[in-house]
Motif scaffolding. Structure first.
Motif, short mmCIF file in Angstrom:
data_model
loop_
_atom_site.label_atom_id
_atom_site.label_comp_id
_atom_site.label_asym_id
_atom_site.label_seq_id
_atom_site.Cartn_x
_atom_site.Cartn_y
_atom_site.Cartn_z
N LEU A 192 32.88 -1.82 1.97
CA LEU A 192 32.29 -1.24 3.18
C LEU A 192 30.76 -1.21 3.10
O LEU A 192 30.06 -1.47 4.09
N PHE A 193 30.23 -0.92 1.92
CA PHE A 193 28.77 -0.92 1.72
C PHE A 193 28.21 -2.32 1.96
O PHE A 193 27.18 -2.49 2.64
N THR A 194 28.89 -3.33 1.46
CA THR A 194 28.43 -4.72 1.63
C THR A 194 28.37 -5.09 3.10
O THR A 194 27.39 -5.69 3.57
N ARG A 195 29.41 -4.74 3.85
CA ARG A 195 29.46 -5.07 5.28
C ARG A 195 28.31 -4.41 6.04
O ARG A 195 27.64 -5.04 6.85
N GLU A 196 28.09 -3.14 5.76
CA GLU A 196 27.04 -2.41 6.49
C GLU A 196 25.65 -2.87 6.07
O GLU A 196 24.75 -3.00 6.90
N LEU A 197 25.47 -3.14 4.78
CA LEU A 197 24.18 -3.63 4.29
C LEU A 197 23.83 -4.96 4.95
O LEU A 197 22.68 -5.18 5.36
N ALA A 198 24.81 -5.85 5.06
CA ALA A 198 24.57 -7.16 5.68
C ALA A 198 24.08 -7.00 7.11
O ALA A 198 23.18 -7.74 7.55
N LYS A 199 24.66 -6.06 7.83
CA LYS A 199 24.23 -5.82 9.22
C LYS A 199 22.79 -5.31 9.26
O LYS A 199 21.99 -5.73 10.10
N ARG A 200 22.48 -4.37 8.38
CA ARG A 200 21.18 -3.70 8.44
C ARG A 200 20.03 -4.58 7.97
O ARG A 200 18.87 -4.33 8.34
N THR A 201 20.31 -5.56 7.15
CA THR A 201 19.24 -6.43 6.66
C THR A 201 19.23 -7.79 7.36
O THR A 201 18.47 -8.67 6.98
N GLU A 202 20.08 -7.94 8.35
CA GLU A 202 20.13 -9.20 9.09
C GLU A 202 18.77 -9.49 9.72
O GLU A 202 18.15 -8.62 10.32
N GLY A 203 18.28 -10.68 9.55
CA GLY A 203 16.97 -11.03 10.09
C GLY A 203 15.82 -10.68 9.17
O GLY A 203 14.66 -10.97 9.48
N GLU A 204 16.12 -10.05 8.03
CA GLU A 204 15.06 -9.68 7.09
C GLU A 204 15.12 -10.53 5.82
O GLU A 204 14.41 -10.27 4.86
N GLY A 205 16.01 -11.53 5.84
CA GLY A 205 16.06 -12.46 4.71
C GLY A 205 16.90 -12.00 3.54
O GLY A 205 16.92 -12.64 2.49
N VAL A 206 17.59 -10.87 3.70
CA VAL A 206 18.45 -10.35 2.63
C VAL A 206 19.91 -10.43 3.10
O VAL A 206 20.26 -9.85 4.13
N THR A 207 20.74 -11.14 2.36
CA THR A 207 22.16 -11.23 2.69
C THR A 207 22.97 -10.50 1.62
O THR A 207 22.48 -10.24 0.52
N ALA A 208 24.22 -10.16 1.95
CA ALA A 208 25.05 -9.39 1.02
C ALA A 208 26.47 -9.94 0.99
O ALA A 208 27.02 -10.35 2.03
N TYR A 209 27.06 -9.94 -0.17
CA TYR A 209 28.42 -10.45 -0.36
C TYR A 209 29.15 -9.56 -1.35
O TYR A 209 28.55 -9.02 -2.28
N SER A 210 30.45 -9.39 -1.15
CA SER A 210 31.26 -8.70 -2.15
C SER A 210 32.19 -9.71 -2.80
O SER A 210 32.55 -10.73 -2.20
N VAL A 211 32.55 -9.43 -4.04
CA VAL A 211 33.33 -10.37 -4.84
C VAL A 211 34.52 -9.65 -5.48
O VAL A 211 34.37 -8.55 -6.02
N ASP A 212 35.68 -10.28 -5.40
CA ASP A 212 36.85 -9.85 -6.16
C ASP A 212 37.02 -10.85 -7.30
O ASP A 212 37.43 -11.99 -7.06
N PRO A 213 36.68 -10.47 -8.52
CA PRO A 213 36.72 -11.43 -9.63
C PRO A 213 38.13 -11.73 -10.12
O PRO A 213 38.33 -12.66 -10.90
#
Length: 300
Positions: A192-213
């Motif tokens: 959930l943190f990854t999803r919200e972070l991606a939205k908030r930094t959209e257009g600022e050059g920072v992307t976010a991804y979550s990983v299930d190893p």
């Protein structure tokens, strides 16, 4: 052999890039750091135990010709330690000669399925380390990530997020603590943190991804009942080596941005859908607000 390992490889180089990998003294984190160092990146091993962190740095330097790695102290169960680490990163001379940079923040460290315990600041340990510690670290380093854009934040989650529910009325676990439920809650929080972070930094050059190893043979299994681990190991194809476990993290680090889904979850080097609760934007927003409140920070 992991499906991911056999089907994906990349020769992308990372000269001039800087990465922080939390929990990099062992397991998936160490293998991730080793891979990135082998691609020419400068890698900061953020470790709670500095003796183990410095040994990991020596190991990587010995195994990877020309590796640029350094260990730094970070205890994700202590917000003062997180602040000190971030301050050291901003003030460190270990950057490019022209300006400080951070291109990849890999929030890899974690505790799993452990007896009830609390962080220095009074948070339930698994939620406190796996979610709040990384949430706070990302908050503190975000300006540097923006300054270094394009940059990425990668949060390690788990398939067990599907069993998780954010217990907003009992985040401390004081009413009803169960080690597995608490772990699953923390892994849901990562999604959930990854999803919200991606939205908030959209257009600022920072992307976010979550990983299930996947299920990986690392120290994180130490609190799981021994017979259960032995059963897993009997069917060796179910358990990945740490190097195999690192592949999806590396995939999300080096794959071109236009080939990835910002805010998405990755398993075996491919995009997968989180469970339904992991796609609930309302819960993600509430978790963001509650996390800020617990940490005493203002993050728009």
């Amino acid at each position: 052999m992991s499906l991911c390992v056999s089907k994906w490889s990349s020769d992308v180089r990372l000269e001039g890039k800087t990465a922080i990998v939390t929990g990099a003294n062992t397991g998936i984190g160490k293998e991730t750091a080793k891979d990135l160092a082998g691609r020419g990146a400068r890698v900061i091993l953020a470790c709670r135990d500095m003796a183990k962190g410095e040994q990991a740095a020596r190991d990587i330097t010995r195994e990877v010709k020309g590796a640029k790695v350094v260990a730094r102290q970070l205890d994700l169960a202590d917000t003062k330690s997180i602040c000190q680490f971030a301050e050291n990163i901003y003030n460190s001379g270990w950057h490019t000669h022209t300006h400080k940079t951070l291109h990849y923040l890999i929030n890899n460290a974690g505790v799993a399925i452990c007896p009830y315990a609390m962080t220095v600041d009074g948070f339930e340990l698994q939620f406190g380390v796996n979610h709040l510690g990384h949430f706070f670290l990302t908050f503190l380093l975000l300006d540097l990530l923006k300054h270094s854009a394009p940059s990425r934040v990668i949060n390690l989650s788990s398939a067990s997020h599907a069993m998780g529910k954010i217990q907003f009325d009992d985040l401390s676990g004081e009413k009803d603590y169960h080690p597995v439920k608490a772990y699953a809650q923390s892994k849901m929080a990562n999604i959930l943190f990854t999803r919200e972070l991606a939205k908030r930094t959209e257009g600022e050059g920072v992307t976010a991804y979550s990983v299930d190893p996947g299920l990986v043979n690392t120290e994180i299994l130490r609190h799981i009942r021994r017979p259960l681990v032995d059963i897993f190991k009997t069917f060796g194809f179910l358990i990945k080596t740490p190097a195999e476990g690192a592949y999806s993290t590396v995939y999300c680090t080096v794959t071109p941005e236009d080939q990835l889904i910002n805010g998405g979850l990755y398993r075996d080097c491919a995009s997968v859908e989180p469970c339904r609760a992991g796609r609930d934007d309302g819960t993600a927003l509430k978790l963001w607000a509650v996390s800020c409140h617990l940490l005493g920070i203002r993050w728009r």
